[in-house]
Write a protein that holds these residues in place. Structure first.
Motif, short mmCIF file in Angstrom:
data_model
loop_
_atom_site.label_atom_id
_atom_site.label_comp_id
_atom_site.label_asym_id
_atom_site.label_seq_id
_atom_site.Cartn_x
_atom_site.Cartn_y
_atom_site.Cartn_z
N GLU A 6 -9.28 1.04 54.66
CA GLU A 6 -8.68 1.89 53.63
C GLU A 6 -8.41 1.09 52.36
OE1 GLU A 6 -5.27 3.95 55.09
OE2 GLU A 6 -6.27 4.54 56.95
N LEU A 7 -7.97 -0.15 52.52
CA LEU A 7 -7.74 -1.01 51.37
C LEU A 7 -9.05 -1.33 50.67
CD1 LEU A 7 -5.45 -2.46 49.85
CD2 LEU A 7 -5.96 -4.49 51.21
N LYS A 41 -9.72 9.20 49.67
CA LYS A 41 -9.88 8.95 51.10
C LYS A 41 -8.52 8.80 51.78
CE LYS A 41 -14.39 6.79 50.51
NZ LYS A 41 -15.24 5.59 50.74
N GLY A 42 -8.51 8.68 53.10
CA GLY A 42 -7.28 8.62 53.87
C GLY A 42 -6.40 7.44 53.51
N ASN A 43 -5.09 7.61 53.72
CA ASN A 43 -4.13 6.56 53.41
C ASN A 43 -3.08 6.48 54.51
OD1 ASN A 43 -2.22 4.80 52.26
ND2 ASN A 43 -1.23 6.48 51.18
N LEU A 100 -1.14 7.71 43.35
CA LEU A 100 -1.82 6.64 42.63
C LEU A 100 -2.78 5.91 43.57
CD1 LEU A 100 -2.22 4.82 40.17
CD2 LEU A 100 -0.18 3.55 40.85
N VAL A 101 -2.34 5.62 44.80
CA VAL A 101 -3.21 4.98 45.78
C VAL A 101 -4.41 5.88 46.09
CG1 VAL A 101 -3.38 4.14 48.16
CG2 VAL A 101 -1.37 3.59 46.78
#
Length: 235
Positions: free
Chosen positions: A136-137, A113-115, A105-106
């Motif tokens: 990232e946020l 993109k990266g998490n 979901l994120v």
């Protein structure tokens, strides 16, 4: 409409004095989430005064912001049963949903993109938000990088003491601003699918429950990471 969403979301998440309770119930095949957001009337008034936009129909500016956010959640292939409820006064909103993968979901929200902010395995959940991975946020919530917000967020406020930040809010929003902001907290409640074996940074509140809380001002400055790790037994 894009511009309207940016300004509304900025105010909703960060300028508004909010009490946010975010609950996650994790299972072996996904889980569910509920967000309970309470907004201080003072900041609703600030929003109305600062905004150059007029909401559509009977919706308030806050209503439109929340509708846009719930639409983004509904668009993810990892979410279902997204429900938005309100008190009709623009001071409380509850968003509930089911998910097959919180990490996915994120990823959907940040465009793939990266998490490194959120990690969930079959027996561990870790949240780690710091100034170093704040970008990232910004991908998950694009308005965070908007010039209208940056003056209030970590990009400008990193390194400020809480007193210095409150002085800035007082100057920008008036003497009521710091008092309202000081009442703003975020609480993340987690229910795990197995008995908890280890908790770091959060507080264990039951055999399968833990909670992590922080003042909103800690997010607005990010002088220290917002982080916790919870581990549990696999049933």
């Amino acid at each position: 409409m894009k511009r309207l969403f940016l300004i509304l979301s900025i105010t909703f998440f960060l300028l508004a004095s909010c009490s946010v309770t975010q609950s996650f119930t994790l299972s072996n095949n996904g889980g569910s989430s509920s967000s309970d957001i309470k907004v201080d009337q003072f900041f609703l008034d600030v929003l109305e005064d600062f905004s150059d936009f007029t909401p559509q129909g009977d919706y308030s500016l806050m209503d439109e912001a929340m509708l846009n956010f719930s639409d983004r959640l509904s668009a993810s292939s990892s979410s279902s049963n997204v429900i938005l409820r309100t008190d009709g006064k623009s001071t409380r909103y509850i968003i509930s949903l089911d998910f097959t993968s919180l990490e996915k979901l994120v990823t959907d929200l940040n465009g793939g993109k990266g998490n490194t902010i959120l990690s969930i395995t079959d027996n561990k959940m870790t949240l780690n938000l710091s100034y170093d991975n704040y970008e990232e946020l910004e991908s998950v919530i694009p308005f965070l990088s908007d010039s209208n917000f940056e003056v209030y967020g970590p990009r400008y406020s990193y390194g400020m003491s809480e007193e210095e930040y409150m002085d800035m809010i007082s100057f920008l929003l008036g003497e009521e601003g710091p008092e309202a902001l000081s009442k703003s907290y975020v609480s993340i409640e987690i229910e795990t699918p197995g008995d908890i074996t280890s908790v770091k940074g959060a507080m264990k509140t039951g055999s399968r429950k833990a909670v992590y809380s922080f003042p909103v001002v800690d997010f607005l400055t990010l002088n220290k990471p917002l982080t916790f790790t919870i581990q549990w037994k696999n049933d």
